[in-house]
Design an enzyme around this catalytic site. Structure first.
Site, PDB file in Angstrom:
ATOM      1  N   ASP A 144     121.313   4.840   5.294  1.00 55.94           N
ATOM      2  CA  ASP A 144     120.753   6.195   5.180  1.00 55.94           C
ATOM      3  C   ASP A 144     119.623   6.450   6.173  1.00 55.94           C
ATOM      4  O   ASP A 144     119.011   7.519   6.158  1.00 55.94           O
ATOM      5  CB  ASP A 144     120.250   6.436   3.746  1.00 55.94           C
ATOM      6  CG  ASP A 144     119.139   5.475   3.347  1.00 55.94           C
ATOM      7  OD1 ASP A 144     118.733   4.649   4.193  1.00 55.94           O
ATOM      8  OD2 ASP A 144     118.673   5.547   2.198  1.00 55.94           O
ATOM      9  N   GLU A 151     116.767   4.644   6.493  1.00 56.90           N
ATOM     10  CA  GLU A 151     115.465   4.075   6.125  1.00 56.90           C
ATOM     11  C   GLU A 151     115.240   2.744   6.851  1.00 56.90           C
ATOM     12  O   GLU A 151     116.172   2.001   7.123  1.00 56.90           O
ATOM     13  CB  GLU A 151     115.383   3.864   4.604  1.00 56.90           C
ATOM     14  CG  GLU A 151     115.262   5.174   3.848  1.00 56.90           C
ATOM     15  CD  GLU A 151     115.031   4.972   2.355  1.00 56.90           C
ATOM     16  OE1 GLU A 151     115.087   3.821   1.880  1.00 56.90           O
ATOM     17  OE2 GLU A 151     114.807   5.984   1.662  1.00 56.90           O
ATOM     18  N   ARG A 172      95.875  12.737  19.412  1.00 57.19           N
ATOM     19  CA  ARG A 172      95.425  13.940  20.139  1.00 57.19           C
ATOM     20  C   ARG A 172      95.289  15.149  19.216  1.00 57.19           C
ATOM     21  O   ARG A 172      94.661  16.125  19.579  1.00 57.19           O
ATOM     22  CB  ARG A 172      96.398  14.250  21.290  1.00 57.19           C
ATOM     23  CG  ARG A 172      96.223  13.297  22.479  1.00 57.19           C
ATOM     24  CD  ARG A 172      97.220  13.569  23.579  1.00 57.19           C
ATOM     25  NE  ARG A 172      98.566  13.191  23.195  1.00 57.19           N
ATOM     26  CZ  ARG A 172      99.655  13.453  23.905  1.00 57.19           C
ATOM     27  NH1 ARG A 172      99.549  14.101  25.049  1.00 57.19           N
ATOM     28  NH2 ARG A 172     100.846  13.056  23.490  1.00 57.19           N
ATOM     29  N   ASP A 190      93.630   8.888  33.740  1.00 59.40           N
ATOM     30  CA  ASP A 190      93.655   9.650  32.483  1.00 59.40           C
ATOM     31  C   ASP A 190      93.893   8.675  31.339  1.00 59.40           C
ATOM     32  O   ASP A 190      94.253   7.512  31.576  1.00 59.40           O
ATOM     33  CB  ASP A 190      94.761  10.716  32.540  1.00 59.40           C
ATOM     34  CG  ASP A 190      94.429  11.956  31.685  1.00 59.40           C
ATOM     35  OD1 ASP A 190      93.497  11.885  30.869  1.00 59.40           O
ATOM     36  OD2 ASP A 190      95.129  12.973  31.838  1.00 59.40           O
ATOM     37  N   ARG A 224      95.460  23.888  29.144  1.00 56.85           N
ATOM     38  CA  ARG A 224      96.816  23.626  28.670  1.00 56.85           C
ATOM     39  C   ARG A 224      97.452  24.948  28.258  1.00 56.85           C
ATOM     40  O   ARG A 224      96.921  25.680  27.435  1.00 56.85           O
ATOM     41  CB  ARG A 224      96.794  22.637  27.497  1.00 56.85           C
ATOM     42  CG  ARG A 224      98.182  22.308  26.992  1.00 56.85           C
ATOM     43  CD  ARG A 224      98.223  21.057  26.166  1.00 56.85           C
ATOM     44  NE  ARG A 224      98.093  19.826  26.945  1.00 56.85           N
ATOM     45  CZ  ARG A 224      99.033  19.315  27.725  1.00 56.85           C
ATOM     46  NH1 ARG A 224     100.198  19.940  27.878  1.00 56.85           N
ATOM     47  NH2 ARG A 224      98.839  18.182  28.383  1.00 56.85           N
ATOM     48  N   LYS A 261      91.103  21.689  33.596  1.00 53.52           N
ATOM     49  CA  LYS A 261      92.487  21.881  33.144  1.00 53.52           C
ATOM     50  C   LYS A 261      92.539  22.842  31.972  1.00 53.52           C
ATOM     51  O   LYS A 261      91.695  22.796  31.078  1.00 53.52           O
ATOM     52  CB  LYS A 261      93.057  20.524  32.715  1.00 53.52           C
ATOM     53  CG  LYS A 261      94.456  20.584  32.149  1.00 53.52           C
ATOM     54  CD  LYS A 261      95.030  19.204  31.931  1.00 53.52           C
ATOM     55  CE  LYS A 261      94.769  18.698  30.548  1.00 53.52           C
ATOM     56  NZ  LYS A 261      95.461  17.436  30.271  1.00 53.52           N
TER      57      LYS A 261
HETATM   58  C1  R5P Z   1      94.960  15.368  27.280  1.00 55.97           C
HETATM   59  O1  R5P Z   1      93.946  16.010  27.528  1.00 55.97           O
HETATM   60  C2  R5P Z   1      95.197  14.010  27.839  1.00 55.97           C
HETATM   61  O2  R5P Z   1      94.022  13.485  28.360  1.00 55.97           O
HETATM   62  C3  R5P Z   1      96.255  14.010  28.933  1.00 55.97           C
HETATM   63  O3  R5P Z   1      95.763  14.690  30.069  1.00 55.97           O
HETATM   64  C4  R5P Z   1      97.505  14.679  28.498  1.00 55.97           C
HETATM   65  O4  R5P Z   1      97.883  14.230  27.233  1.00 55.97           O
HETATM   66  C5  R5P Z   1      98.633  14.447  29.482  1.00 55.97           C
HETATM   67  O5  R5P Z   1      99.772  15.111  29.028  1.00 55.97           O
HETATM   68  P1  R5P Z   1     100.954  15.497  30.012  1.00 55.97           P
HETATM   69  O6  R5P Z   1     101.325  14.271  30.785  1.00 55.97           O
HETATM   70  O7  R5P Z   1     102.027  15.949  29.077  1.00 55.97           O
HETATM   71  O8  R5P Z   1     100.475  16.594  30.890  1.00 55.97           O
END
Ligand code: R5P
Length: 282
Positions: free
Chosen positions: A33, A35, A89, A210, A186, A184
């Site tokens: 199933d 699990e 996140r 990053d 998003r 940045k």
């Molecule tokens: C978010 O602020 C993190 O520091 C990364 O910059 C982010 O998670 C990267 O995500 P992606 O590769 O989808 O742009």
């Protein structure tokens, strides 16, 4: 005794070697199933160190089962190492009605452990969500290791100000160059807008740093901006090389020299090990 989750088998073996600890046998099966059944068939120790990245909902469940299995087998002290903590996140409710997913995960994992270590969570304060002592381990310095020694006036650059501490750490470990950051916004889960500010990269080699590369959009947009600004070679480094979907192709097409990450997530790009720094905390 070290116990590995299914997503962290190489890292767990490296930590076992670095700490001279036994590596427990484990098995990961599924019932018809769907699990899960994560087992530790021959566990025989007082102390368990479970190393398990929670990079999917399935591996979250596996980790809960491993915690329960080692207690069932008699472990009196459990340390849970989460090399990559999924849902970290989502560390606040960004819109009304959203859960604080990082808190929900931390609360679920706390009863099965005496202590938690996690590597470079997106926000270090995420460890406060656990109900047991929890610590963030910094593996970013290791990211300098694979870089060529001949970088030209290198700039260690993060795509946003929030990750500039990682750029600082990698720059410090490399031993020369300077640090800068972009800005940045998003736009969606897979779209970002990068504003270069006035970073001076003309003719210099750039090391983008990053905490995580997921879809690769952040890094690809950053590379495009660097191209426009006259940067020379561009390297991409991150602690957690999630590299979902077409991220690797996207970055190769963007013209980077290479991408490196650690083995908190086990990918082709995981050429740096977080094991030495984890081992110092065990
Ligand atoms: C978010 O602020 C993190 O520091 C990364 O910059 C982010 O998670 C990267 O995500 P992606 O590769 O989808 O742009």
């Amino acid at each position: 005794m070290i116990v590995s989750g299914s997503s962290s088998q190489s890292l767990a073996a490296s930590v076992a070697a670095a700490t001279d600890a036994d590596l427990a046998p484990v098995s990961f099966e599924r019932f018809p199933d769907g699990e899960h059944m994560a087992q530790v068939p021959y566990f025989d120790a007082d102390e368990a160190v479970i190393i398990a990245a929670t990079d999917s909902s399935d591996t979250h469940v596996e980790l809960l089962q491993l915690q329960d299995a080692v207690r069932e087998a008699g472990a009196s002290h459990v340390t849970t190492v989460i090399p990559y903590m999924g849902y970290a996140r989502q560390d606040e409710a960004f819109e009304p009605g959203q859960p604080v997913s990082a808190r929900a995960m931390a609360k679920a994992l706390s009863p099965g452990t005496d202590r938690v270590l996690t590597v470079n969570p997106h926000e270090p304060t995420v460890v406060d969500y656990f109900d047991v002592p929890a610590e963030a381990v910094d593996a970013a310095a290791q990211l300098a290791d694979p870089l060529p020694e001949d970088l030209t006036e290198p700039v260690f650059l993060s795509p946003d100000e929030g990750a500039v501490n990682i750029a600082d750490t990698v720059q410090g470990a490399y031993g020369r160059g300077r640090t800068d950051y972009f800005e940045k916004t998003r736009l969606s889960g897979s779209e970002v807008e990068i504003r270069p500010r006035d970073a001076d990269v003309d003719g210099r080699d750039v090391v983008l740093t990053d905490d995580i590369v997921a879809t690769g959009s952040t890094m690809a947009e950053s590379v495009a901006a660097l191209d426009d600004m006259g940067a020379a070679r561009v390297y991409v480094t991150c602690v957690h090389p999630m590299l979902t979907g077409d991220a690797t192709t996207k970055l190769a097409r963007a013209g980077i020299e290479a991408i490196y990450g650690t083995d908190t997530l086990e990918r082709a790009a995981s050429t740096v090990s977080a094991a030495p720094v984890i081992a110092t905390k065990l």
